[in-house]
Design a protein around this motif. Structure first.
Motif, PDB file in Angstrom:
ATOM      1  N   PRO A   1       0.840  -1.211   0.000  1.00 44.43           N
ATOM      2  CA  PRO A   1       0.000   0.000   0.000  1.00 44.43           C
ATOM      3  C   PRO A   1       0.866   1.249   0.000  1.00 44.43           C
ATOM      4  CG  PRO A   1      -0.717  -1.583   1.672  1.00 44.43           C
ATOM      5  CD  PRO A   1       0.596  -2.070   1.163  1.00 44.43           C
ATOM      6  N   LYS A   2       0.403   2.261  -0.718  1.00 37.72           N
ATOM      7  CA  LYS A   2       1.158   3.505  -0.787  1.00 37.72           C
ATOM      8  C   LYS A   2       0.859   4.443   0.373  1.00 37.72           C
ATOM      9  CE  LYS A   2       1.873   3.630  -5.763  1.00 37.72           C
ATOM     10  NZ  LYS A   2       1.747   4.418  -7.004  1.00 37.72           N
ATOM     11  N   GLY A   3      -0.314   4.330   0.946  1.00 35.56           N
ATOM     12  CA  GLY A   3      -0.652   5.243   2.024  1.00 35.56           C
ATOM     13  C   GLY A   3      -1.790   4.722   2.872  1.00 35.56           C
ATOM     14  N   ALA A   4      -1.814   5.140   4.134  1.00 36.55           N
ATOM     15  CA  ALA A   4      -2.896   4.801   5.067  1.00 36.55           C
ATOM     16  C   ALA A   4      -3.249   6.073   5.827  1.00 36.55           C
ATOM     17  CB  ALA A   4      -2.473   3.699   6.032  1.00 36.55           C
ATOM     18  N   LEU A   5      -4.532   6.398   5.862  1.00 33.66           N
ATOM     19  CA  LEU A   5      -5.020   7.602   6.521  1.00 33.66           C
ATOM     20  C   LEU A   5      -5.708   7.193   7.819  1.00 33.66           C
ATOM     21  CD1 LEU A   5      -5.478  10.690   6.428  1.00 33.66           C
ATOM     22  CD2 LEU A   5      -7.657  10.219   5.295  1.00 33.66           C
TER      23      LEU A   5
ATOM     24  N   LEU B   1      -6.689  13.510  -2.833  1.00 36.91           N
ATOM     25  CA  LEU B   1      -5.768  12.957  -1.851  1.00 36.91           C
ATOM     26  C   LEU B   1      -6.265  11.639  -1.274  1.00 36.91           C
ATOM     27  CD1 LEU B   1      -3.083  13.743  -0.397  1.00 36.91           C
ATOM     28  CD2 LEU B   1      -4.491  14.760   1.398  1.00 36.91           C
ATOM     29  N   LEU B   2      -7.578  11.436  -1.300  1.00 36.24           N
ATOM     30  CA  LEU B   2      -8.173  10.269  -0.649  1.00 36.24           C
ATOM     31  C   LEU B   2      -8.354   9.083  -1.575  1.00 36.24           C
ATOM     32  CD1 LEU B   2     -10.942  12.093   1.437  1.00 36.24           C
ATOM     33  CD2 LEU B   2      -8.666  11.396   2.178  1.00 36.24           C
ATOM     34  N   ARG B   3      -8.112   9.259  -2.868  1.00 34.72           N
ATOM     35  CA  ARG B   3      -8.401   8.168  -3.792  1.00 34.72           C
ATOM     36  C   ARG B   3      -7.377   7.047  -3.618  1.00 34.72           C
ATOM     37  NH1 ARG B   3      -4.821   7.444  -7.700  1.00 34.72           N
ATOM     38  NH2 ARG B   3      -3.647   9.167  -8.635  1.00 34.72           N
ATOM     39  N   PRO B   4      -7.761   5.808  -4.015  1.00 31.21           N
ATOM     40  CA  PRO B   4      -6.793   4.702  -4.001  1.00 31.21           C
ATOM     41  C   PRO B   4      -5.619   5.002  -4.924  1.00 31.21           C
ATOM     42  CG  PRO B   4      -9.029   3.872  -4.189  1.00 31.21           C
ATOM     43  CD  PRO B   4      -9.118   5.365  -4.343  1.00 31.21           C
TER      44      PRO B   4
ATOM     45  N   ARG C   1      -3.143   6.722  -3.660  1.00 31.12           N
ATOM     46  CA  ARG C   1      -2.477   7.664  -2.748  1.00 31.12           C
ATOM     47  C   ARG C   1      -2.688   7.194  -1.314  1.00 31.12           C
ATOM     48  NH1 ARG C   1      -4.267  11.934  -6.729  1.00 31.12           N
ATOM     49  NH2 ARG C   1      -2.365  12.328  -7.934  1.00 31.12           N
ATOM     50  N   PHE C   2      -3.906   7.317  -0.836  1.00 32.59           N
ATOM     51  CA  PHE C   2      -4.225   6.702   0.449  1.00 32.59           C
ATOM     52  C   PHE C   2      -5.129   5.501   0.157  1.00 32.59           C
ATOM     53  CE2 PHE C   2      -3.085  10.915   2.209  1.00 32.59           C
ATOM     54  CZ  PHE C   2      -2.125  10.474   3.099  1.00 32.59           C
ATOM     55  N   ASP C   3      -4.502   4.342   0.065  1.00 32.95           N
ATOM     56  CA  ASP C   3      -5.252   3.142  -0.276  1.00 32.95           C
ATOM     57  C   ASP C   3      -6.200   2.714   0.844  1.00 32.95           C
ATOM     58  OD1 ASP C   3      -3.855   2.288  -2.892  1.00 32.95           O
ATOM     59  OD2 ASP C   3      -2.205   2.662  -1.524  1.00 32.95           O
ATOM     60  N   ARG C   4      -5.862   3.076   2.052  1.00 35.41           N
ATOM     61  CA  ARG C   4      -6.664   2.645   3.185  1.00 35.41           C
ATOM     62  C   ARG C   4      -6.989   3.837   4.078  1.00 35.41           C
ATOM     63  NH1 ARG C   4      -3.810  -2.983   5.246  1.00 35.41           N
ATOM     64  NH2 ARG C   4      -3.985  -4.103   3.251  1.00 35.41           N
ATOM     65  N   GLN C   5      -8.201   3.860   4.533  1.00 34.34           N
ATOM     66  CA  GLN C   5      -8.623   4.823   5.538  1.00 34.34           C
ATOM     67  C   GLN C   5      -8.979   4.033   6.791  1.00 34.34           C
ATOM     68  OE1 GLN C   5     -11.420   7.859   4.426  1.00 34.34           O
ATOM     69  NE2 GLN C   5     -10.714   7.914   2.311  1.00 34.34           N
ATOM     70  N   VAL C   6      -8.133   4.139   7.779  1.00 34.20           N
ATOM     71  CA  VAL C   6      -8.275   3.366   9.010  1.00 34.20           C
ATOM     72  C   VAL C   6      -8.967   4.250  10.044  1.00 34.20           C
ATOM     73  CG1 VAL C   6      -7.064   2.075  10.797  1.00 34.20           C
ATOM     74  CG2 VAL C   6      -6.185   2.099   8.449  1.00 34.20           C
ATOM     75  N   VAL C   7     -10.149   3.844  10.454  1.00 33.57           N
ATOM     76  CA  VAL C   7     -10.906   4.595  11.453  1.00 33.57           C
ATOM     77  C   VAL C   7     -10.415   4.190  12.839  1.00 33.57           C
ATOM     78  CG1 VAL C   7     -13.183   5.080  12.396  1.00 33.57           C
ATOM     79  CG2 VAL C   7     -12.896   4.752   9.928  1.00 33.57           C
TER      80      VAL C   7
END
Length: 657
Positions: free
Chosen positions: A206-210, A328-331, A333-339
């Motif tokens: 993954p390239k990014g995790a938010l 910025l939020l698209r796969p 860039r940030f492949d995962r959004q971790v709540v």
């Protein structure tokens, strides 16, 4: 070459050939030597013959009077000794008759040449101040470069710091209560440790995790745990470190940050508070907004542009995902959004156990009881709770932190510190006791209400008293019967004041209750579809504001709808008032019993309130209590003094009347 050497080599670090303290020593030795030379030159230039300075005419008079014993003549000066052995000096004007006059008076004459410095000394003397200035300026700039990490001449250098784990290492064992988020990020760590495990099935790193969550839920702690577990270089930077007042600086820092990360790949870059630089574009005017947008554009290109940055994982944290730019939020860039949510009761138990490891606990401390009494607490709130309990036990001189300290710390965190200096009259205490007793009695007789945890008339924060209710388990939604129960409980204090003290003696103490009841009723009508007259429609809050100005109603609402909503809100709140009035009128004896107990003990637990309502004695062994134990009953029902005109117990008065 290790990771620190790589970073220093890429950013213009230490030059080989000497340690930093040796370089500092050489710089100071050079400055001191230059100062010594400067003083020496000035001393030579300023060196003059000894003696008292006199005018040339006075000198000629003394020569003619035979008062001069000897003289020493130079090109520009004359010095000598008088007959009384007094030294003197004067200026030589080049008088051609001076020597004949001295010979006539038998004065001993000595001629000496004028001392003139060499060309190199004159050059050094002229250039020394400039060299000193350059040396000091160079030293100051070097110190600025060491302190800022980028230097005065390196505005566009990245301020990302390579996080070392020599001290304060954090691992996933230190992260509790957010198991799902930890599992998501633990997979990234496993990918970094063994990429072939996933690559043989076609998986890509993954390239990014938010990380998204409320403040205090543990986003930054998770990032530190990743740094401790991954075993790869970990760069950390804040979103505000990119943006400056000069356009283009932020974009340059983004480029430099990725250049440093490429040299250390595979690595992790953690950007805290990314909303400072990642807000949606096109929403502002001015150079600062242009600078932020250019920085964001560069970040988007570096994360997923023509040149792929393989091996660099971006982990960002924010509590405002709604303001971030969609690009910025698209796969990709940030492949995962971790709540990272607020922990439930099991999560709070685990978080408390983590923070209690460093605290000596008494045997009566039960983390589950504390977790049940802290719904909605984040990890930071629970850490603060444990710290407050430890500080309280230390102030009391205890060696162990007991459950009583945790209870008092919880009251302080939730309700505020006790206002011990606040003096209340007996009438105010009695009014407060009946007000809080009214809340408690209505809560007991409302089936949908949460159990009462504690009732107190001790002033805390901005409240003179409080009834605290705690749910038996975590709930994620409210039912209609619970909303009605909340409305009636909120009105219980005001109804109790009117029942006991009369219509004209109702105080302003119910302002907070009225405010919370009105907000709940407004949400029921405009957001949750709990009004049959308005229907299941969403209108938004009618108390919205824009640029500080109050809006009369949302733009999608007509005047008729606004009037209907206001009428429904009033109906719901007054319905709660009527429910509270019915409960307190039917159980007036319990109201008197509970109010008297509050006046006696000031604080009652939920179990004590249940026993009092059931007609039992609480029998508390309280050293501070001098009165006899309180029993239920024993007070007659007072007569309700109703207002003569329309009011809350009669037909509703028109609004504004």
């Amino acid at each position: 070459m290790n990771d620190n050497d790589k970073q220093n080599g890429g950013g213009g670090g230490e030059t080989p050939g000497g340690s930093p303290w040796m370089k500092s020593l050489l710089i100071w030795v050079g400055i001191l030597a230059a100062l010594a030379l400067f003083v020496n030159l000035f001393g030579d230039r300023a060196a003059q013959p000894a003696g008292t300075g006199i005018s040339y005419s006075a000198f000629v008079q003394k020569v003619d009077g035979g008062q001069v014993k000897d003289v020493s003549i130079a090109e520009r000066s004359i010095s000598g000794t008088l007959s009384d052995d007094t030294k003197f000096r004067t200026i030589n004007p080049g008088d051609p008759q001076l020597v004949d006059r001295l010979l006539k008076k038998n004065v001993q004459i000595t001629a000496r040449p004028e001392e003139t410095p060499s060309f190199w000394m004159i050059l050094l003397y002229q250039s020394l101040p400039f060299l000193l200035f350059l040396g000091i300026a160079f030293f100051v700039l070097r110190q600025m470069q060491k302190n800022s990490g980028s230097g005065a001449m390196g505005f566009g250098k990245s301020r990302a710091r390579l996080l070392t784990q020599k001290e304060g290492k954090v691992t996933f064992d230190d992260v509790a209560g957010i198991d799902e988020a930890r599992e998501e990020l633990q997979e990234i760590v496993e990918f970094l440790k063994d990429p072939t495990k996933f690559a043989r099935l076609g998986g890509k790193i993954p390239k990014g995790a938010l990380l998204v969550g409320s403040p205090g839920t543990g986003k930054t702690l998770l990032a530190r745990a990743i740094a401790g577990e991954a075993g790869v270089p970990f760069f950390t930077i804040s979103g505000s470190d990119f943006v400056e007042m000069f356009v283009g600086v932020g974009a340059s820092r983004v480029r430099d940050m990725f250049e440093q990360a490429k040299k250390s790949a595979p690595c992790i870059v953690f950007i805290d508070e990314i909303d400072a630089v990642g807000r949606s574009r096109g929403g502002g005017i001015g150079n600062q907004n242009d600078e932020r947008e250019q920085t964001l554009n560069q970040l988007l290109v570096e994360m997923d542009g023509f040149e792929a940055n393989e091996g660099i994982i971006i982990i960002a944290a924010t509590n405002r995902p709604d303001v971030l730019d969609p690009a910025l939020l698209r796969p990709g860039r940030f492949d995962r959004q971790v709540v990272v949510p607020t922990p439930d009761i099991e999560g709070r138990v685990k978080i408390l156990q983590v923070h209690m490891k460093k605290v000596p606990l008494a045997p009566d401390v039960d983390p589950r009881v504390i977790a049940r009494g802290t719904p909605g607490f984040s990890g930071a709130d629970l850490a603060n709770l444990v710290n407050e309990a430890a500080l309280l036990a230390a102030r009391r001189g205890k060696r162990l932190v007991a459950m009583s300290e945790f209870e008092e710390a919880k009251d302080k965190v939730m309700m505020g510190a006790e206002r011990k200096s606040m003096l209340m009259t007996e009438d105010e205490k009695r009014m407060t006791a009946y007000h809080e007793a009214g809340h408690a009695i209505v809560a007991i007789h409302e089936p949908a209400s949460d159990p009462i945890h504690k009732a107190t008339i001790i002033p805390r924060g901005r409240a003179l008293g409080m009834v605290m209710r705690l749910p038996e388990r975590d709930s994620h939604s409210l039912h209609r019967d619970q909303m009605y129960a909340h409305l009636s409980i909120a009105m219980g204090g005001r109804v109790a004041e009117e029942l006991i003290f009369g219509y004209d003696r109702v105080s302003s103490g119910a302002s907070g209750d009225i405010q919370s009841a009105t907000r709940l009723a407004r949400s029921m009508v405009t957001r949750w579809g709990m009004s049959d007259a308005v229907g299941p429609l969403e209108y938004g809050g009618s108390d919205e504001s824009y640029l500080g100005y109050q809006m009369s109603r949302p733009a999608n609402m007509s005047n008729e709808t606004a009037q209907l909503i206001d009428a429904e809100i009033k109906r719901l709140v007054e319905g709660g008032l009527d429910r509270a009035k019915t409960v307190l009128t039917d159980h007036i004896d319990q109201l008197h019993t509970l109010a008297n107990a509050l006046l006696e003990y000031e604080t009652l637990t939920g179990d004590e309130i249940k026993r009092l309502v059931a007609g039992e004695e609480i029998g508390r062994n309280d050293p501070g209590a001098t009165a006899a134990p309180v029993a239920a009953g024993g007070t007659s029902v007072p007569k309700i003094r109703r207002p003569k005109g329309p009011g809350p117990f009669g037909n509703p008065a028109p609004q504004g009347a």
